[in-house]
Write a protein that holds these residues in place. Structure first.
Motif, PDB file in Angstrom:
ATOM      1  N   PRO A 111       0.836  -1.201   0.000  1.00 45.86           N
ATOM      2  CA  PRO A 111       0.000   0.000   0.000  1.00 45.86           C
ATOM      3  C   PRO A 111       0.874   1.255   0.000  1.00 45.86           C
ATOM      4  CG  PRO A 111      -0.702  -1.550   1.698  1.00 45.86           C
ATOM      5  CD  PRO A 111       0.622  -2.033   1.206  1.00 45.86           C
ATOM      6  N   LEU A 112       0.444   2.281  -0.721  1.00 46.42           N
ATOM      7  CA  LEU A 112       1.103   3.571  -0.663  1.00 46.42           C
ATOM      8  C   LEU A 112       1.059   4.086   0.781  1.00 46.42           C
ATOM      9  CD1 LEU A 112       2.397   5.368  -2.896  1.00 46.42           C
ATOM     10  CD2 LEU A 112       0.258   6.645  -2.955  1.00 46.42           C
ATOM     11  N   ASN A 113       2.154   4.685   1.223  1.00 48.76           N
ATOM     12  CA  ASN A 113       2.299   5.239   2.575  1.00 48.76           C
ATOM     13  C   ASN A 113       2.557   4.185   3.655  1.00 48.76           C
ATOM     14  OD1 ASN A 113       1.975   7.980   1.801  1.00 48.76           O
ATOM     15  ND2 ASN A 113      -0.245   7.703   1.759  1.00 48.76           N
ATOM     16  N   ASP A 114       2.814   2.944   3.250  1.00 49.87           N
ATOM     17  CA  ASP A 114       3.093   1.882   4.224  1.00 49.87           C
ATOM     18  C   ASP A 114       4.592   1.868   4.543  1.00 49.87           C
ATOM     19  OD1 ASP A 114       3.273  -0.360   5.792  1.00 49.87           O
ATOM     20  OD2 ASP A 114       2.567  -1.773   4.266  1.00 49.87           O
ATOM     21  N   ILE A 115       5.011   2.768   5.423  1.00 52.34           N
ATOM     22  CA  ILE A 115       6.434   2.876   5.756  1.00 52.34           C
ATOM     23  C   ILE A 115       6.940   1.599   6.425  1.00 52.34           C
ATOM     24  CG2 ILE A 115       8.096   4.100   7.200  1.00 52.34           C
ATOM     25  CD1 ILE A 115       6.400   6.641   6.773  1.00 52.34           C
ATOM     26  N   PHE A 132       6.301   9.682   4.084  1.00 49.64           N
ATOM     27  CA  PHE A 132       6.500   8.418   3.376  1.00 49.64           C
ATOM     28  C   PHE A 132       7.654   8.513   2.395  1.00 49.64           C
ATOM     29  CE2 PHE A 132       5.527   5.950  -0.505  1.00 49.64           C
ATOM     30  CZ  PHE A 132       5.675   4.668   0.014  1.00 49.64           C
ATOM     31  N   PHE A 133       7.610   9.492   1.498  1.00 50.12           N
ATOM     32  CA  PHE A 133       8.644   9.592   0.479  1.00 50.12           C
ATOM     33  C   PHE A 133      10.031   9.795   1.100  1.00 50.12           C
ATOM     34  CE2 PHE A 133       5.167  11.216  -2.487  1.00 50.12           C
ATOM     35  CZ  PHE A 133       5.100  10.026  -3.194  1.00 50.12           C
ATOM     36  N   GLU A 134      10.120  10.672   2.083  1.00 52.46           N
ATOM     37  CA  GLU A 134      11.418  10.990   2.656  1.00 52.46           C
ATOM     38  C   GLU A 134      11.966   9.835   3.494  1.00 52.46           C
ATOM     39  OE1 GLU A 134      11.071  14.866   4.486  1.00 52.46           O
ATOM     40  OE2 GLU A 134      10.705  15.837   2.541  1.00 52.46           O
ATOM     41  N   THR A 135      11.086   9.086   4.140  1.00 55.79           N
ATOM     42  CA  THR A 135      11.533   7.925   4.914  1.00 55.79           C
ATOM     43  C   THR A 135      11.954   6.790   3.992  1.00 55.79           C
ATOM     44  OG1 THR A 135      10.034   8.523   6.716  1.00 55.79           O
ATOM     45  CG2 THR A 135      10.918   6.286   6.723  1.00 55.79           C
ATOM     46  N   VAL A 136      11.205   6.559   2.921  1.00 55.13           N
ATOM     47  CA  VAL A 136      11.578   5.505   1.965  1.00 55.13           C
ATOM     48  C   VAL A 136      12.935   5.809   1.343  1.00 55.13           C
ATOM     49  CG1 VAL A 136      10.980   4.452  -0.254  1.00 55.13           C
ATOM     50  CG2 VAL A 136       9.229   4.740   1.493  1.00 55.13           C
ATOM     51  N   ASP A 137      13.182   7.067   1.029  1.00 56.90           N
ATOM     52  CA  ASP A 137      14.484   7.460   0.489  1.00 56.90           C
ATOM     53  C   ASP A 137      15.600   7.066   1.461  1.00 56.90           C
ATOM     54  OD1 ASP A 137      16.253   8.850  -1.342  1.00 56.90           O
ATOM     55  OD2 ASP A 137      16.286  10.510   0.076  1.00 56.90           O
ATOM     56  N   PHE A 167       9.277  14.740  -7.711  1.00 58.11           N
ATOM     57  CA  PHE A 167       9.995  14.391  -6.479  1.00 58.11           C
ATOM     58  C   PHE A 167      10.640  15.616  -5.838  1.00 58.11           C
ATOM     59  CE2 PHE A 167      13.730  13.958  -9.330  1.00 58.11           C
ATOM     60  CZ  PHE A 167      14.706  14.606  -8.571  1.00 58.11           C
ATOM     61  N   GLN A 168      10.797  16.696  -6.613  1.00 54.61           N
ATOM     62  CA  GLN A 168      11.433  17.907  -6.084  1.00 54.61           C
ATOM     63  C   GLN A 168      10.534  18.683  -5.128  1.00 54.61           C
ATOM     64  OE1 GLN A 168      12.539  19.369 -10.001  1.00 54.61           O
ATOM     65  NE2 GLN A 168      14.682  18.819  -9.662  1.00 54.61           N
ATOM     66  N   HIS A 169       9.300  18.229  -4.939  1.00 56.61           N
ATOM     67  CA  HIS A 169       8.447  18.785  -3.896  1.00 56.61           C
ATOM     68  C   HIS A 169       8.826  18.226  -2.519  1.00 56.61           C
ATOM     69  CE1 HIS A 169       5.603  20.852  -6.598  1.00 56.61           C
ATOM     70  NE2 HIS A 169       5.744  19.810  -7.401  1.00 56.61           N
ATOM     71  N   TYR A 170       9.785  17.288  -2.484  1.00 52.98           N
ATOM     72  CA  TYR A 170      10.178  16.614  -1.248  1.00 52.98           C
ATOM     73  C   TYR A 170      11.702  16.636  -1.108  1.00 52.98           C
ATOM     74  CZ  TYR A 170       5.492  14.913  -2.238  1.00 52.98           C
ATOM     75  OH  TYR A 170       4.166  14.854  -2.559  1.00 52.98           O
ATOM     76  N   ASN A 171      12.181  16.349   0.065  1.00 52.66           N
ATOM     77  CA  ASN A 171      13.618  16.295   0.327  1.00 52.66           C
ATOM     78  C   ASN A 171      14.117  14.866   0.116  1.00 52.66           C
ATOM     79  OD1 ASN A 171      16.231  16.899   1.146  1.00 52.66           O
ATOM     80  ND2 ASN A 171      15.743  16.687   3.326  1.00 52.66           N
TER      81      ASN A 171
END
Length: 384
Positions: A153-157, A190-195, A223-227
């Motif tokens: 699922p999306l957002n499933d860290i 989610f995105f920053e933790t997955v990175d 992706f540039q909306h996130y770190n």
């Protein structure tokens, strides 16, 4: 010989286009708010695009990647300049599916691992590994299903963390704004933790920017909306304004070797000329600024229509969600009001992917037609 019948077709035959409009074989004008799946980025038949492609095909349309091609270098430098992705390296191919296929292959080469993590409602293409990472069992043939893919699922860290710690995942691939899946987005956390998880577990983080790239989100890449710092970035649709071209941007920590990747047509002279003209127009006409202005205006008008239950996406990659399936609404828009829009796997979502040159008058035209079309659909429901 009949065509292999795999596409349900609208009874419309476009024969020409100019700017935001296309014209059919009967001379009818259609407002194009879909751009052929977000492919038309700078408008149909843009004069700078036509000039660049015409001039290049008149002197040399193609030669293989066995020789020097300065246009590839020029294109790579222009992408770096406009995207800000300094020090990445470019490999050119022909399509989004091929871009993601090469991204996944490169991730496996780099890590020595075989498994991929992807996400619910993700769409990454129809080639072997790309389609296996796509969340649609109807388009995955048995030969594709041999790929080792885990879809979460999306957002499933916690799910991502658990899978990466098993040690066999070569890549996590994600759309920062889902396209076919229905404009869903992960959270910033989610995105920053997955990175970070990818970097801690020798796993390549692949940003699928095939549809959301090239300014469509209001930044060059979504992706540039996130770190985050993706290891590989896949690009295609808006890249050539209709000319087939795709590619991947590769982080410098991934070392190239002769024969690792290859293509016959990818990065040919004509494709590079088309790609350069698109970037030049995006820069010269300040189209990313226009994306943000037009997005804000579009959303403002959308909020005034009570039938719209949710507005999804960013920039000019938008979705209008209703409490009914929009198939009939799309037909009303195209046949009665002569406006192209898109659908999604979410059958209640109307997708809006216009050329980045869209203006307020086009958006006004759409919402005037949408209000009428909604009334027509409601009247049909009452009548039946």
């Amino acid at each position: 010989m009949p065509l292999f019948n795999v596409y349900p077709l609208y009874n419309v035959t476009p024969v020409s286009g100019k700017g935001i409009y296309v014209y059919d074989d009967k001379g009818t004008e259609y407002l194009d708010l879909y751009g052929g799946h977000a492919v038309i980025s700078i408008g149909h038949a843009h004069p700078k695009y036509v000039e660049a492609v015409s001039n290049q095909v008149a002197v040399l349309g193609f030669y293989s990647n066995a020789v020097q091609n300065p246009l590839q270098v020029e294109l790579a430098n222009k992408i770096e300049q406009l995207s800000g992705c300094a020090a990445y390296e470019l490999f050119l191919c022909n399509s989004g599916a091929e871009a993601n296929e090469n991204a996944l292959k490169l991730a496996s080469f780099k890590t020595g691992k075989t498994r991929v993590v992807a996400f619910d409602n993700g769409f990454h293409g129809r080639t072997s590994a790309a389609v296996a990472a796509t969340d649609n069992k109807n388009i995955i043939a048995p030969i594709n299903a041999q790929q080792e893919v885990t879809i979460l699922p999306l957002n499933d860290i916690e799910g991502v963390k658990k899978e990466l710690e098993k040690g066999d995942v070569c890549a996590v691939i994600v759309e920062f704004i889902q396209g076919v899946g229905g404009l869903d987005q992960g959270t910033t956390e989610f995105f920053e933790t997955v990175d970070k998880l990818c970097k801690a577990n020798n796993t390549m983080f692949i940003a699928d920017e095939v549809q959301s790239g090239y300014g469509r989100s209001g930044k060059f890449f979504a992706f540039q909306h996130y770190n985050v710092t993706p290891d590989i970035i896949s690009i295609a649709k808006g890249m050539g304004n209709g000319f087939p071209i795709g590619g991947i941007l590769i982080h410098p920590k991934i070392e190239a070797k002769f024969g690792m990747l290859g293509t016959t047509f990818g990065g040919n002279h004509l494709a590079c000329a088309a790609g350069l003209s698109v970037l030049n127009v995006i820069e010269d006409q300040h189209l990313m600024d226009n994306v943000n202005v037009m997005s804000e205006y579009f959303i403002k008008l959308a909020k005034t229509i009570p039938q719209i239950k949710n507005i999804k996406g960013r920039g000019l990659m938008l979705g209008l969600e209703f409490d009914f399936e929009v198939g009939e609404l799309r037909k009303k828009l195209i046949y009665n009001h002569h406006i192209f829009t898109g659908g999604a796997s979410n059958k209640k979502l109307l997708r809006i992917l216009p050329p980045l040159t869209v203006g307020k008058d086009h958006i006004n035209q759409f919402f005037e037609a949408l209000i009428e079309a909604l009334t027509e659909v409601e009247n049909n429901v009452i009548a039946n």
